[in-house]
Enzyme design. Structure first.
Site, PDB file in Angstrom:
ATOM      1  N   GLN A 162      -3.137 -10.610  35.416  1.00 42.79           N
ATOM      2  CA  GLN A 162      -4.288 -11.501  35.559  1.00 42.79           C
ATOM      3  C   GLN A 162      -4.180 -12.774  34.737  1.00 42.79           C
ATOM      4  OE1 GLN A 162      -8.328  -9.814  36.278  1.00 42.79           O
ATOM      5  NE2 GLN A 162      -8.674 -10.467  34.175  1.00 42.79           N
ATOM      6  N   GLU A 204     -10.358 -19.458  35.038  1.00 41.17           N
ATOM      7  CA  GLU A 204     -10.316 -19.708  33.599  1.00 41.17           C
ATOM      8  C   GLU A 204      -9.500 -20.943  33.237  1.00 41.17           C
ATOM      9  OE1 GLU A 204      -9.172 -16.032  31.779  1.00 41.17           O
ATOM     10  OE2 GLU A 204     -10.977 -15.008  32.471  1.00 41.17           O
ATOM     11  N   GLU A 284      -2.772  -6.933  27.030  1.00 40.19           N
ATOM     12  CA  GLU A 284      -4.137  -6.433  27.201  1.00 40.19           C
ATOM     13  C   GLU A 284      -4.238  -5.602  28.475  1.00 40.19           C
ATOM     14  OE1 GLU A 284      -8.420  -8.427  28.392  1.00 40.19           O
ATOM     15  OE2 GLU A 284      -7.026  -9.587  27.161  1.00 40.19           O
ATOM     16  N   ASP A 311      -9.441  -3.633  26.628  1.00 42.28           N
ATOM     17  CA  ASP A 311     -10.619  -4.352  27.123  1.00 42.28           C
ATOM     18  C   ASP A 311     -11.450  -3.389  27.958  1.00 42.28           C
ATOM     19  OD1 ASP A 311     -12.510  -6.049  28.197  1.00 42.28           O
ATOM     20  OD2 ASP A 311     -11.126  -7.107  29.512  1.00 42.28           O
ATOM     21  N   LYS A 336     -16.272  -8.630  24.000  1.00 45.19           N
ATOM     22  CA  LYS A 336     -17.065  -9.412  24.949  1.00 45.19           C
ATOM     23  C   LYS A 336     -18.530  -9.028  24.775  1.00 45.19           C
ATOM     24  CE  LYS A 336     -13.431  -9.655  28.501  1.00 45.19           C
ATOM     25  NZ  LYS A 336     -12.970  -9.107  29.800  1.00 45.19           N
ATOM     26  N   SER A 366     -14.662 -14.565  32.881  1.00 42.88           N
ATOM     27  CA  SER A 366     -14.189 -15.498  33.911  1.00 42.88           C
ATOM     28  C   SER A 366     -15.323 -16.348  34.468  1.00 42.88           C
ATOM     29  CB  SER A 366     -13.488 -14.732  35.038  1.00 42.88           C
ATOM     30  OG  SER A 366     -14.323 -13.726  35.554  1.00 42.88           O
ATOM     31  N   LYS A 387      -9.906 -15.712  22.907  1.00 45.18           N
ATOM     32  CA  LYS A 387      -9.494 -15.949  24.294  1.00 45.18           C
ATOM     33  C   LYS A 387     -10.614 -16.722  24.962  1.00 45.18           C
ATOM     34  CE  LYS A 387      -8.246 -13.068  27.343  1.00 45.18           C
ATOM     35  NZ  LYS A 387      -8.146 -11.860  28.206  1.00 45.18           N
TER      36      LYS A 387
END
EC number: 4.2.1.11
Length: 431
Positions: A162, A204, A284, A311, A336, A366, A387
């Site tokens: 990704q 992103e 990740e 994650d 997050k 995103s 990030k």
């Protein structure tokens, strides 16, 4: 002075053109506003983002129900409370919802109020958010993990991985690291254009060319680092977000990688090979969130050499992180805010990670907004890594610019994380 006087909410638009929730909290002497992000590749254990489901409005993605929940339930619940008591305020928000995953009122509604209250509290005591949350110890500017090439569900280009990220850890300061990243980003654009590739960007801000393999993407990244005048592995490392939960079949226990079916053993062997061929310092979600055997194998094989970030595995959840630490899965956690839904629980997760010897990487989603809360959070917690996308799209650049402002405010008192977060026992260090 810090008593909450009003809470209002509204529906706004995120970077993908989808609705999201914004809240505004006002005390007797301060105001705070916050807009929550939204993810595309989401872990199944995340707190629940509430959407209206009305197909006639925003294709079912409206958030008027979440807004109403703030106006009728969450707002009244915190009126009169002390905004300076974040833990108690978040406790009240969680209790008002009453569900284990914040599905009743919506994690997006709860988080909007939680973040806005933190900002209102900071404004009330006339402190920047990073200083209010972090106190006198807040001084570390994070090393950016900059997503310059997109794949997976963030781009329709045939790549499973990704995010292909650059990590300018050899810089002397955050400002220099950001400059390095921007130079490599623009250099990559030139290389892709020269080779007849598409230079449109993904969610992103990274490029999303159609390439034959994930390895080919890595080769482009390294070429861009070198062409920009930097040394791969010395000045700049490479990080991956595989997000392989999106390409895992739990029934067959097989992954799709480079358009072929792979076992977990084959996937781990691929990472081992790539880590030897490229200056990869972080991976990740290298395997699926529910593939515990895969996580054990990956950690055993690469855990002493590479940062392995959970994650979807941990979803910023203290309970899931505690189990992961106990089981020895991964060695770092992605943070997050909207995965767990309150500022207090997020801070608890970061603290718990540090106590367990795990690194924390503060992360965007995103689907972002111009909100810069995560930039302040990264410095407040001295996390050392962030990030927040590429050097394009204002929803990503807003966070970098906020970090630059914090850098200027700290002056000589700042510390740039640099290589420190990526030094692991057993890893070869750059000279």
């Amino acid at each position: 002075m810090s008593e909450i006087q009003s809470v209002i909410a509204r529906e706004v638009i995120d970077s993908r053109g989808n609705p999201t929730v914004e809240a505004e909290v006002t005390t007797l002497s301060g105001t705070g506003r916050a807009a929550v992000p939204s993810g595309a590749s989401t872990g199944e254990h995340e707190a629940v983002e509430l959407r209206d489901g009305d197909k006639k409005r925003f294709l079912g993605k409206g958030v008027l129900t979440a807004v109403k929940n703030i106006e009728t339930v969450l707002g009244p619940a915190v009126l009169g409370m002390d905004a300076l008591d974040q833990a108690e305020l978040d406790k009240v928000l969680i209790q008002a919802d009453g569900s284990p995953n914040k599905s009743k009122l919506g994690a997006n509604a709860i988080l909007a109020v939680s973040m806005a209250a933190a900002r209102a509290a900071a404004d009330t005591v006339d402190l920047p958010l990073w200083r209010y949350l972090g106190g006198a110890a807040a001084r570390v500017l994070p090393t950016p993990l900059m997503n310059i090439l997109n794949g997976g569900v963030h781009a329709d280009n045939g790549l499973e991985i990704q995010e292909f990220m650059i990590v300018p850890y050899g810089a002397e300061s955050f400002a220099e690291a950001l400059r390095t990243g921007a130079e490599i980003f623009h250099t990559l654009r030139g290389l892709l254009k020269k080779d007849g590739m598409v230079t449109a960007v993904g969610d992103e801000g990274g490029f999303a060319p159609r390439l034959p393999s994930n390895r080919a993407a890595l080769e482009y990244v390294v070429r861009a680092i070198e062409a920009a005048g930097h040394r791969p592995g010395e000045d700049v490392g490479v990080a991956l977000d595989s997000a392989l939960s999106e390409f895992y079949d739990a029934k067959t226990e097989r992954y799709t990688f480079d358009k072929q079916q792979k076992t977990r053993e084959e996937i781990v062997a691929i990472y081992d090979e790539l880590a030897k061929a490229f200056p990869i310092v972080s991976i990740e979600d290298g395997v699926a969130e529910n593939d515990e055997k895969g996580w054990r194998l990956l950690t055993e094989r690469l855990g002493k050499k590479v940062q392995l970030v959970g994650d979807d595995l941990f979803v910023t959840n203290p309970a899931r992180l505690a189990k992961g630490i106990e089981d020895g899965l991964a060695n770092a956690i992605l943070i997050k805010l909207n995965q767990i839904g309150t500022v207090t629980e997020t801070l608890e997760c970061i603290r718990q990670a540090a106590e367990g010897g795990y690194r924390s990487i503060i992360s965007h989603r995103s689907g972002e907004t111009e909100d810069t809360f995560i930039a302040d959070l990264a410095v407040a917690t001295n996390a050392g890594q962030i990030k927040t996308g590429s050097a394009s799209r204002s929803d990503r650049v807003a966070k970098y610019n906020q970090l630059l402002r914090i850098s200027y405010a700290l002056g000589d008192g700042q510390v740039f994380a640099g290589r420190a977060p990526f030094r692991r026992p057993g890893a070869k260090r750059s000279s």
